[in-house]
Design an enzyme around this catalytic site. Structure first.
Site, PDB file in Angstrom:
ATOM      1  N   ASP A   1      15.963 -22.645  30.333  1.00 26.08           N
ATOM      2  CA  ASP A   1      17.113 -21.943  30.919  1.00 26.08           C
ATOM      3  C   ASP A   1      17.465 -22.533  32.283  1.00 26.08           C
ATOM      4  O   ASP A   1      18.640 -22.725  32.606  1.00 26.08           O
ATOM      5  CB  ASP A   1      16.800 -20.454  31.098  1.00 26.08           C
ATOM      6  CG  ASP A   1      16.677 -19.712  29.778  1.00 26.08           C
ATOM      7  OD1 ASP A   1      17.336 -20.117  28.811  1.00 26.08           O
ATOM      8  OD2 ASP A   1      15.908 -18.726  29.718  1.00 26.08           O
TER       9      ASP A   1
ATOM     10  N   SER B   1       9.332 -12.171  32.742  1.00 21.59           N
ATOM     11  CA  SER B   1       9.095 -12.174  31.297  1.00 21.59           C
ATOM     12  C   SER B   1      10.326 -12.673  30.564  1.00 21.59           C
ATOM     13  O   SER B   1      11.436 -12.175  30.788  1.00 21.59           O
ATOM     14  CB  SER B   1       8.759 -10.754  30.817  1.00 21.59           C
ATOM     15  OG  SER B   1       8.798 -10.667  29.416  1.00 21.59           O
ATOM     16  N   LYS B   2      10.123 -13.646  29.684  1.00 20.08           N
ATOM     17  CA  LYS B   2      11.216 -14.138  28.848  1.00 20.08           C
ATOM     18  C   LYS B   2      11.732 -13.018  27.955  1.00 20.08           C
ATOM     19  O   LYS B   2      12.926 -12.912  27.676  1.00 20.08           O
ATOM     20  CB  LYS B   2      10.713 -15.318  28.000  1.00 20.08           C
ATOM     21  CG  LYS B   2      11.740 -15.882  27.023  1.00 20.08           C
ATOM     22  CD  LYS B   2      12.933 -16.476  27.732  1.00 20.08           C
ATOM     23  CE  LYS B   2      13.944 -17.051  26.755  1.00 20.08           C
ATOM     24  NZ  LYS B   2      15.169 -17.498  27.400  1.00 20.08           N
ATOM     25  N   ARG B   3      10.828 -12.137  27.554  1.00 20.26           N
ATOM     26  CA  ARG B   3      11.198 -11.010  26.689  1.00 20.26           C
ATOM     27  C   ARG B   3      12.236 -10.115  27.360  1.00 20.26           C
ATOM     28  O   ARG B   3      13.052  -9.486  26.711  1.00 20.26           O
ATOM     29  CB  ARG B   3       9.940 -10.209  26.350  1.00 20.26           C
ATOM     30  CG  ARG B   3      10.087  -9.251  25.197  1.00 20.26           C
ATOM     31  CD  ARG B   3       8.734  -8.639  24.839  1.00 20.26           C
ATOM     32  NE  ARG B   3       7.786  -9.661  24.425  1.00 20.26           N
ATOM     33  CZ  ARG B   3       6.503  -9.413  24.173  1.00 20.26           C
ATOM     34  NH1 ARG B   3       6.017  -8.201  24.325  1.00 20.26           N
ATOM     35  NH2 ARG B   3       5.704 -10.390  23.789  1.00 20.26           N
TER      36      ARG B   3
END
Length: 486
Positions: A265, A255-257
């Site tokens: 990235d 998850s990027k969160r």
């Protein structure tokens, strides 16, 4: 509009960076279409206005172009079933929501937030899974009209059958049946006129002629509701292909969160686009045979839907690094030099350094471009090092033998006119022959003296050539002094 070919879609929301799971969905949608001679549509699903991030649409375009997952129809190039941005299709969603009410498969709901919250709290307290209690489901047409005339805000909800079951077929997970009484009367059209994702994607997929719907397995639980909508309209249901989640480990989704790497990235860390795409292909899909390195055109040839696994895929950074290293070593020296140059310049500021020689040393020893700067941190400035580095059991060297060797090396390099890699190499191997010693017995002290490090890209002769005559001699003299002082 009828189409006689396979049509897939990639339909991202512009809510930030392109995470790995999103890019995998785009890749599988592309491969499904292209492997069957079809077309892929790009659709921007921007109905969740609160979560939109400025510049996210450009990120979507740029990522797709970087990876060569080029769409056949979309917002920027048009097509026969546009517009391809959901916020530009508002009238369409309202028309179909009202049609569903007219058909008896949806209804107006006038419940306010306070009432819905009360119901939710009561259900939670009673151990009931929270869902709408269908308070407005059986309002008479007169009651509905009265509320509409009085200007009460409303949503439109799907009228789920209260009995029976709904079955849907998935190309990965097979046939799945659910009890209708477990399904919520989901909102289709919100009070602000915006459609929910669950409604808009059904309407759009039908009107855009999508034949194969590729998405994450988190949408499996919503598929019965989608099928009920298709059936209510009398529309043909597309083929579903739900992909397993990409996991950080056995229990946590990527998850990027949570700070996990997005495509952007990974590129910023020095991974090659082709290697990222190749690795993402293998996250949940298995090729037939041993081959694992694929160009995009080879992916199209090899891709088969039955190769997709039901099991979650673990994002293995070590495997990605290894695969990226394979791609780096497959580059021509010129290609690698051009890619590595910005990274070399992050580690070396000296203008006269031979970047092509450096690149030739780095290419066989580099897994990601981001590793380059730290491998070159000794070039601008000799680090402070311990004379213990001169001790090598393998090379049979110590401080005393290294001091003797460096005293032999110094006058040879001082008198050397050709200080190229070839020139230094020839001079040192001539000295090795003269001294009658093993290669490492002389080259190990040279490497330590000119770099101050145990591990370098290339040996002492290459490092000396990169540093140049004056700097190399100065460092050897400094090593001799350091050893003499001890």
């Amino acid at each position: 509009m009828k189409f006689d070919h396979v049509r897939t879609r990639f339909a991202p929301s512009p809510t930030g960076y392109m995470h790995v799971g999103n890019l995998r969905t785009a890749l599988y949608a592309y491969l499904t279409a292209k492997s069957m001679g079809g077309r892929m549509i790009l659709r921007i699903e921007d109905t969740d206005q609160e979560r939109q991030v400025e510049g996210a649409v450009d990120i979507i375009y740029n990522t797709m172009r970087d990876t060569q997952l080029l769409w056949d129809e979309g917002p920027d190039i048009g097509g026969p079933v546009g517009p391809y941005v959901q916020s530009e299709r508002m009238d369409i969603y309202k028309e179909y929501a009202l049609k569903l009410v007219e058909l008896g498969h949806a209804y107006y709901c006038f419940c306010d937030k306070e009432r819905l919250e009360e119901v939710r709290e009561l259900q939670k307290a009673s151990g009931i899974a929270p869902q709408y209690d269908r308070h407005c489901r059986n309002l008479t047409p007169e009651e509905v009209q009265e509320k509409l005339d009085s200007g009460l805000p409303y949503v439109i909800r799907q009228k789920i059958p209260l009995e029976g079951t709904t079955t849907f077929d998935d190309m990965v997970y097979g046939s799945i049946t659910v009890e209708n009484n477990t399904l919520d009367d989901q909102i289709l059209l919100k009070a602000d006129g915006m459609p929910t994702y669950n409604f808009a994607n059904v309407v759009d997929d039908h009107l855009m002629g999508i034949t194969h719907v590729i998405r994450g397995s988190e949408y499996l639980s919503s598929a019965p509701k989608y099928n009920l909508l298709y059936e209510a309209f009398g529309w043909e249901i597309p083929l579903y292909m739900h992909c397993p989640p990409v996991m950080k480990d056995a229990t946590h989704k990527l998850s990027k969160r949570n700070g996990d790497a997005s495509y952007q990235d990974l590129v910023a860390q020095g991974y090659l686009t082709e290697a990222i795409l190749n690795y993402i292909l293998l996250l949940g899909w298995s090729p037939k045979g041993e081959k694992e390195v694929f160009t995009l055109s080879e992916m199209v040839e090899a891709f088969k839907i039955d190769g997709i696994s039901k099991s979650p895929a673990i994002f293995d950074t070590a495997k990605l690094r290894f695969l990226n290293g394979e791609y780096i070593r497959a580059l021509t020296p010129e290609q690698f030099h051009d890619m590595a140059l910005p990274w070399i310049r992050k580690g070396v500021t000296k203008a006269d350094v031979d970047t092509r020689l450096l690149a030739s040393l780095l290419q066989p020893r580099c897994e990601i471009l981001g590793d380059i700067p730290e491998q070159l941190d000794f070039i601008d400035t000799l680090p402070d090092y311990s004379t213990e580095l001169f001790v090598s059991k393998k090379m049979k060297t110590n401080q005393e033998t290294s001091l003797a060797v460096l005293r032999e090396i110094l006058p040879v390099l001082e008198g050397l006119e050709d200080f190229s890699d070839t020139g230094v190499h020839s001079a040192m191997f001539a000295l090795i022959e003269k001294l009658g010693c093993k290669n490492g017995y002389l080259l190990w002290p040279l490497r330590i003296a000119v770099s101050g490090k145990q591990f370098t890209p290339g040996g002492g002769t290459e490092i000396a050539a990169i540093l140049g005559k004056d700097e190399s001699i100065a460092r050897i003299k400094a090593a001799i002094a350091k050893l003499e002082n001890e």
